[in-house]
Every structure is written in structure tokens, then in C-alpha cells.
Scaffold this motif. Structure first.
Motif, PDB file in Angstrom:
ATOM      1  N   THR A  49      -6.919   1.436  -9.922  1.00  0.00           N
ATOM      2  CA  THR A  49      -7.819   1.987  -9.170  1.00  0.00           C
ATOM      3  C   THR A  49      -8.782   3.137  -9.882  1.00  0.00           C
ATOM      4  OG1 THR A  49      -5.903   3.805  -9.074  1.00  0.00           O
ATOM      5  CG2 THR A  49      -6.158   2.187  -7.345  1.00  0.00           C
ATOM      6  N   LEU A  91      -4.589   7.186  -6.722  1.00  0.00           N
ATOM      7  CA  LEU A  91      -5.687   6.615  -5.872  1.00  0.00           C
ATOM      8  C   LEU A  91      -7.030   7.770  -6.056  1.00  0.00           C
ATOM      9  CD1 LEU A  91      -3.736   5.940  -2.623  1.00  0.00           C
ATOM     10  CD2 LEU A  91      -4.622   4.379  -4.603  1.00  0.00           C
ATOM     11  N   THR A  96     -11.208   5.734  -1.742  1.00  0.00           N
ATOM     12  CA  THR A  96     -10.024   4.752  -2.488  1.00  0.00           C
ATOM     13  C   THR A  96      -8.652   4.727  -1.650  1.00  0.00           C
ATOM     14  OG1 THR A  96     -10.904   5.153  -4.721  1.00  0.00           O
ATOM     15  CG2 THR A  96      -8.683   4.221  -4.447  1.00  0.00           C
ATOM     16  N   VAL A  97      -8.236   5.933  -1.072  1.00  0.00           N
ATOM     17  CA  VAL A  97      -7.245   5.767  -0.036  1.00  0.00           C
ATOM     18  C   VAL A  97      -7.359   4.823   1.158  1.00  0.00           C
ATOM     19  CG1 VAL A  97      -5.862   7.121   1.375  1.00  0.00           C
ATOM     20  CG2 VAL A  97      -6.503   8.130  -0.735  1.00  0.00           C
ATOM     21  N   VAL A 100      -7.973   1.179   0.012  1.00  0.00           N
ATOM     22  CA  VAL A 100      -6.354   0.556  -0.331  1.00  0.00           C
ATOM     23  C   VAL A 100      -5.453   0.181   0.991  1.00  0.00           C
ATOM     24  CG1 VAL A 100      -3.899   1.182  -1.235  1.00  0.00           C
ATOM     25  CG2 VAL A 100      -6.085   1.418  -2.800  1.00  0.00           C
TER      26      VAL A 100
END
Length: 276
Positions: A49, A91, A96-97, A100
Motif C-alpha cells: 500500500t 493503509l 486507500t482504505v 482495499v
């Protein structure tokens, strides 16, 4: 008796995935996760990440990887490997959270261990504003277990946690916020013994162990990766947690200081459980 999930000869081992950042100092993040998977005889695959410039003294730079590369890594991993479990670490950003969470939704149904990494051992922030809120909203429902330490739980809840007496209320508050199960780690609470609280289905299990006089680097990464490895091998959640805590204790006892900083790197290989 040989464990059927451990690789011997040409057997195919269980596959576990780590979704986390890279530690250029080799003590935490993806590096610690892959060492841990290997110690439990699990084949580790990864979705990177972020890249950090860090060592045993500080984190000097962080670069979050672009969404297109994260998606490509997920596609490459799940398109080729039968992933049995995953752990999530650093993260960095709400975007990005969300990515994912969506990628996991599309990747199949396997247990996920969420280590909500927000602050490095050296004290550097590893999450931007809004990361804690995004983690609660998008990843709590997907994770079979979350493994915050006291500062991380306080950030996630926006509340103070000062002693182990506050643990029950904090763990239940995290469940009320959407977590399915919580392992609240007590290493940040002073005392000769460390007490960790596991809350699953409303039942509390306390793990108590002597404090190892070592400032360990990558302990949270290692613990969550060890839990994921055992879940992937079919071990029950509470047993996986107990095995993982014992492994981290051994790894701390076998730790060493490869850099100039005060933190020690865990002895992952020397702590590996024996073949049964």
C-alpha cells in the motif's frame, strides 16, 4: 504427527495475504508479515500500500502507492492464488482504505485480521486525517478481528484509555462501532505483566504474560500476521490469538538491535513454532 497445513517436500502450503506498507528497515510492515508467515509454514503473498523510508530511529518519508497499482496487485494475487486468510496493516489514507475494502469484497470470503496501524513505534504518524473514520466505516464490517493497541483504540474511538480497567468498555465500544471481534493489546499500559483482552461474541478472554524488557519494532504487525496465518490453517480464532501472542513473546525474547536506534527487531525465525 505432521501438521497437514505445513509444507513438506512438494506439498502446497496455505496461502496468506498481507496488505500493508513496506519498512525499509526490515523490522515491521510487509517484511515482518512475510517473516511471520514463513515461520508458520504459510506462503505469503502481498499487496503493497505504501513505501516508507524508515529505520530503527525514525520514519523520514512515506509514499502512498497509486490506486491503479493497488488494484493490479489484488488482481494478480487473487487471480492466481487461493488465499485462505489476510491481514491488513498500514493503509495511510481514506482513499486507500476504501479501495482495499472494495477489493476485499471482490476477492472472496476468507478471514481478515485488521491491525489499524496509525502510528509507528518511533512515534511517526502513518495515517492521514480521516483514516481512523474510514477504517471504522469500511473495514470493521469485513474484518474477523481487529487488533488495536491502546493509542490506536483511543484514536478509533475518540476516547481516553488509561488502564486495563478501561479495556472492557473500550472493546465493547469498538464492537458497537462495527467490529466483529476485538483484541485490545495492553503493552502500552504500565506494569510487570501485559494484559490483552479478546472480545468475541460478547465473551471476554484475557491473555496475561510477563513484560519482556525490550522496545520491540513490528510487534503489532507480527501478531496480526501470526493470527492470520493460523486462521488460514483452520485454527479457531481464540486459539489463533493465543498461539500468536506466545509467538510474539518468543520473538521478543529472541530480538536484536541491527541499527543505531533504541528499538529491537523481532527474532522471527528463532521464534518459529516446531513442526508437530
Amino acid at each position: 504427527m505432521t501438521d497437514p497445513h505445513r509444507s513438506t517436500g512438494g506439498d502446497t502450503p496455505v496461502v496468506a495475504m498481507t496488505i500493508a506498507g513496506s519498512d525499509s528497515g526490515g523490522g515491521a510492515g510487509i517484511q515482518a508479515d512475510l517473516h511471520t508467515f514463513a515461520a508458520f509454514g504459510v506462503h505469503g503473498v502481498s499487496v503493497l500500500t505504501a513505501v516508507t523510508a524508515q529505520n530503527t530511529q525514525s520514519v523520514s518519508a512515506v509514499l502512498n502507492l497509486p490506486a491503479s497499482l493497488l488494484r493490479a496487485q489484488f488482481a494478480a494475487v487473487v487471480g492466481d492464488f487461493s488465499v485462505r486468510a489476510a491481514k491488513i496493516g498500514m493503509l495511510g489514507s481514506p482513499a486507500t482504505v476504501r479501495l482495499v475494502a472494495q477489493s476485499l469484497h471482490e476477492s472472496g470470503d476468507f478471514p481478515v485480521v485488521l491491525d489499524p496501524v496509525l502510528v509507528a513505534t518511533t512515534g511517526a504518524s502513518l495515517g492521514t486525517d480521516g483514516a481512523a473514520t474510514a477504517i471504522r466505516r469500511h473495514l470493521f464490517p469485513r474484518a474477523a478481528l481487529i487488533t488495536p493497541n491502546v493509542p490506536e483504540a483511543a484514536q478509533l474511538l475518540g476516547a481516553s484509555i488509561k488502564t486495563s480497567d478501561d479495556f472492557s468498555a473500550a472493546a465493547r465500544a469498538l464492537v458497537n462501532a462495527g467490529a466483529r471481534a476485538v483484541l485490545l493489546k495492553g503493552a502500552h499500559v504500565e506494569g510487570a505483566c501485559v494484559r490483552d483482552l479478546l472480545l468475541v461474541d460478547g465473551l471476554e478472554t484475557w491473555f496475561e504474560h510477563p513484560r519482556v524488557a525490550v522496545e520491540g519494532h513490528g510487534t503489532g504487525c507480527t501478531l496480526s500476521a501470526a493470527i492470520a496465518a493460523n486462521l488460514g490453517k483452520g485454527v479457531a480464532l481464540t486459539d489463533s490469538v493465543g498461539i500468536a501472542i506466545a509467538y510474539v513473546q518468543r520473538a521478543l525474547a529472541a530480538s536484536y538491535r541491527p541499527g543505531k536506534g533504541s528499538v529491537s527487531v523481532l527474532g522471527h525465525r528463532r521464534a518459529a513454532p516446531p513442526l508437530s
